[in-house]
Design a protein around this motif. Structure first.
Motif, PDB file in Angstrom:
ATOM      1  N   ARG A   1       0.982  -1.175  -0.100  1.00 44.06           N
ATOM      2  CA  ARG A   1      -0.061   0.342   0.113  1.00 44.06           C
ATOM      3  C   ARG A   1       1.259   1.750   0.141  1.00 44.06           C
ATOM      4  O   ARG A   1      -0.238   2.432  -0.713  1.00 44.06           O
ATOM      5  CB  ARG A   1      -0.978  -0.126   1.356  1.00 44.06           C
ATOM      6  CG  ARG A   1      -2.167  -1.473   1.348  1.00 44.06           C
ATOM      7  CD  ARG A   1      -2.788  -0.987   2.188  1.00 44.06           C
ATOM      8  NE  ARG A   1      -3.572  -2.460   2.598  1.00 44.06           N
ATOM      9  CZ  ARG A   1      -5.104  -3.183   2.030  1.00 44.06           C
ATOM     10  NH1 ARG A   1      -5.151  -1.338   1.149  1.00 44.06           N
ATOM     11  NH2 ARG A   1      -5.643  -3.166   1.629  1.00 44.06           N
ATOM     12  N   ALA A   2       2.079   1.093   0.331  1.00 47.91           N
ATOM     13  CA  ALA A   2       2.986   2.322   0.973  1.00 47.91           C
ATOM     14  C   ALA A   2       3.434   2.351  -1.184  1.00 47.91           C
ATOM     15  O   ALA A   2       3.829   3.791  -0.774  1.00 47.91           O
ATOM     16  CB  ALA A   2       3.807   2.412   1.675  1.00 47.91           C
TER      17      ALA A   2
ATOM     18  N   LEU B   1      15.319   1.493   6.981  1.00 46.85           N
ATOM     19  CA  LEU B   1      14.098   2.085   6.895  1.00 46.85           C
ATOM     20  C   LEU B   1      13.798   2.186   8.048  1.00 46.85           C
ATOM     21  O   LEU B   1      13.601   0.990   8.371  1.00 46.85           O
ATOM     22  CB  LEU B   1      12.950   2.376   6.268  1.00 46.85           C
ATOM     23  CG  LEU B   1      12.320   4.037   5.718  1.00 46.85           C
ATOM     24  CD1 LEU B   1      12.326   5.043   6.133  1.00 46.85           C
ATOM     25  CD2 LEU B   1      11.115   3.437   4.758  1.00 46.85           C
ATOM     26  N   ALA B   2      13.479   2.794   9.409  1.00 48.83           N
ATOM     27  CA  ALA B   2      12.303   2.707  11.045  1.00 48.83           C
ATOM     28  C   ALA B   2      12.128   4.633  11.462  1.00 48.83           C
ATOM     29  O   ALA B   2      12.524   5.031  10.590  1.00 48.83           O
ATOM     30  CB  ALA B   2      13.852   2.457  11.561  1.00 48.83           C
ATOM     31  N   ASP B   3      11.134   4.171  12.197  1.00 53.68           N
ATOM     32  CA  ASP B   3      10.817   4.835  12.749  1.00 53.68           C
ATOM     33  C   ASP B   3      11.304   5.059  13.986  1.00 53.68           C
ATOM     34  O   ASP B   3      12.493   4.592  14.800  1.00 53.68           O
ATOM     35  CB  ASP B   3       9.064   4.498  13.437  1.00 53.68           C
ATOM     36  CG  ASP B   3       9.006   5.140  13.876  1.00 53.68           C
ATOM     37  OD1 ASP B   3       7.381   6.758  12.826  1.00 53.68           O
ATOM     38  OD2 ASP B   3       8.812   6.182  14.677  1.00 53.68           O
ATOM     39  N   ALA B   4      12.052   6.167  14.628  1.00 49.21           N
ATOM     40  CA  ALA B   4      12.857   6.928  15.065  1.00 49.21           C
ATOM     41  C   ALA B   4      11.937   6.521  16.444  1.00 49.21           C
ATOM     42  O   ALA B   4      13.133   6.134  17.374  1.00 49.21           O
ATOM     43  CB  ALA B   4      13.364   8.241  14.840  1.00 49.21           C
TER      44      ALA B   4
ATOM     45  N   PRO C   1       9.101   9.105  10.201  1.00 47.75           N
ATOM     46  CA  PRO C   1       7.895   8.848  10.967  1.00 47.75           C
ATOM     47  C   PRO C   1       7.281   7.967   9.963  1.00 47.75           C
ATOM     48  O   PRO C   1       6.408   8.685   9.392  1.00 47.75           O
ATOM     49  CB  PRO C   1       7.431   9.984  11.272  1.00 47.75           C
ATOM     50  CG  PRO C   1       7.753  11.150  10.095  1.00 47.75           C
ATOM     51  CD  PRO C   1       9.225  10.446   9.808  1.00 47.75           C
ATOM     52  N   VAL C   2       6.944   6.956  10.101  1.00 47.86           N
ATOM     53  CA  VAL C   2       6.231   5.498   9.432  1.00 47.86           C
ATOM     54  C   VAL C   2       5.282   5.615  10.528  1.00 47.86           C
ATOM     55  O   VAL C   2       4.652   4.305   9.354  1.00 47.86           O
ATOM     56  CB  VAL C   2       7.091   5.031   8.601  1.00 47.86           C
ATOM     57  CG1 VAL C   2       8.149   5.684   8.217  1.00 47.86           C
ATOM     58  CG2 VAL C   2       7.900   4.017   9.809  1.00 47.86           C
TER      59      VAL C   2
ATOM     60  N   LEU D   1       4.910   5.765   4.984  1.00 50.01           N
ATOM     61  CA  LEU D   1       5.903   4.764   4.884  1.00 50.01           C
ATOM     62  C   LEU D   1       5.731   5.122   3.599  1.00 50.01           C
ATOM     63  O   LEU D   1       7.278   5.080   2.981  1.00 50.01           O
ATOM     64  CB  LEU D   1       5.325   3.619   5.178  1.00 50.01           C
ATOM     65  CG  LEU D   1       6.365   2.381   4.499  1.00 50.01           C
ATOM     66  CD1 LEU D   1       7.588   2.744   5.218  1.00 50.01           C
ATOM     67  CD2 LEU D   1       5.855   1.438   4.654  1.00 50.01           C
ATOM     68  N   GLY D   2       5.295   5.461   2.887  1.00 50.29           N
ATOM     69  CA  GLY D   2       5.201   5.505   1.045  1.00 50.29           C
ATOM     70  C   GLY D   2       5.910   6.899   0.745  1.00 50.29           C
ATOM     71  O   GLY D   2       6.813   7.261  -0.244  1.00 50.29           O
ATOM     72  N   ALA D   3       5.848   8.007   1.336  1.00 47.27           N
ATOM     73  CA  ALA D   3       6.454   9.199   1.575  1.00 47.27           C
ATOM     74  C   ALA D   3       8.042   9.184   1.840  1.00 47.27           C
ATOM     75  O   ALA D   3       8.635   9.842   1.741  1.00 47.27           O
ATOM     76  CB  ALA D   3       5.441  10.154   2.689  1.00 47.27           C
TER      77      ALA D   3
END
Length: 355
Positions: A20-21, A301-304, A328-329, A343-345
């Motif tokens: 979806r992302a 790729l990870a969320d802080a 920020p995902v 996540l797409g952004a």
């Protein structure tokens, strides 16, 4: 400009979030999306169909197809139909004044063992459709009709107006086994073999090793072709032991993954699941190296907020040859779920960058 060819690996909700992302990237990037899906599910509707009909468990394949479904109202309605799950409908309770016939010779509880005794003494149960997702039945039927799971998935994709392709990692189902320490809470130091994707996913012990049965299932040829032609390979998010790592245990897939010229991206989870309790964020990356030492990764790729102290994760990423990217995902309500738009952004500048 030619389309950027992206292959995403996984299964279940994690792969669905990734797909979806990728669809959210469409306005800015021309992507050719292929999903390569695990085929080890043995729980729920998929497990029942696998046990009763044979063939591939359809649930994770269905979720990937729905994630890629087109935006036309008709295809969105079809996607909703694929996700519709039959509710329990009581059967076998006689109407007032009626005499309930006894069971015919050879009859017994329904195939899910759902028959039970009601509080009034009357027999009650559920029919064979209870719990099945419509899309699982459609895929099962298409695989039987066409005789090939890839052809079945292509047909189902056309039904849903899918904007990408869904492939199984193998044309034959696989089993997942894990050596788990403390699987029995009464024996926390004992190591036992836990069999089946569902049992591994819900184990309360610590997974020490993972394997597939058979140990070298034949990889889907179309998946290998997609990997070799890809510009990007994406691993995660998803259940690490039951959705992400199994791809690295298929020898032909592993060879294609390490030999392709594609760049490789790992999207980390937002929280530990039952099967990964005790594993740090950095440990998730170490597991990739453990099961495929030749694997090199370009970006992690990870969320802080999920990472916390980034230093151990940066070191683990560097050990794979990767750079850590924080973004920020997660959804804003605080639950450990990826927001496909966010996540797409975050993926746009990554996938859109030139070498």
């Amino acid at each position: 400009m030619t389309a950027r060819r992206v292959v995403a690996f996984g299964g279940g909700h994690g792969l669905s979030a990734s797909l979806r992302a990728l669809r959210h990237c469409a306005p800015e990037l021309d992507l050719d999306i292929t999903a390569v899906v695990t085929v080890g599910d043995d729980g729920g509707s998929s497990g029942r169909l696998r046990a009763e009909r044979g063939g591939l468990p359809p649930g994770d394949l269905r979720q990937a197809l729905v994630a890629l479904a087109g935006d036309h109202p008709a295809t969105r309605r079809s996607a909703g139909l694929f996700q519709h799950r039959f509710a329990a409908v009581p059967v076998g309770v006689p109407e007032a004044g009626a005499t309930e016939p006894g069971p015919a010779a050879g009859d017994g509880p329904d195939r899910d063992g759902a028959a039970r005794r009601g509080t009034d003494g009357a027999s009650a149960g559920t029919d064979g459709l209870t719990g099945h997702a419509v899309g699982n039945l459609v895929l099962c039927g298409l695989m039987e009709l066409l005789g090939d799971p890839v052809a079945a998935l292509e047909h189902a994709g056309a039904m849903l107006g899918a904007v990408g392709r869904v492939l199984p990692m193998s044309r034959q189902p696989v089993g997942i086994e894990a050596r788990v320490r403390g699987a029995d809470p009464a024996a926390p130091d004992e190591v036992r073999t836990v069999s089946g994707q569902h049992q591994v996913a819900v184990t309360t012990g610590r997974v020490e090793s993972l394997r597939l049965t058979p140990s070298a299932p034949p990889a889907c040829a179309e998946a290998i072709e997609a990997i070799r032609a890809a510009d990007w390979l994406i691993f995660g998010p998803g259940s690490w032991y039951t959705s992400v790592l199994p791809h690295l245990l298929v020898p032909q897939l592993a060879d294609a993954i390490v030999s392709t010229s594609a760049r490789r991206l790992v999207t980390l989870n937002l929280a530990a699941e039952k099967e990964t309790l005790g594993l740090s964020v950095a440990d998730h990356l170490a597991a990739l190296h453990w099961y495929l030492p030749e694997l090199k990764v370009d970006l992690v790729l990870a969320d802080a907020k999920a990472v916390g102290d980034p230093e151990p994760v940066e070191r683990a990423a560097e050990s794979l040859g990767a750079r850590l990217v924080l973004a920020p995902v997660a959804v804003v309500d605080g639950t450990p779920r990826h927001d496909p738009a966010a996540l797409g952004a975050a993926l746009v500048p990554v996938l859109g960058a030139d070498r």
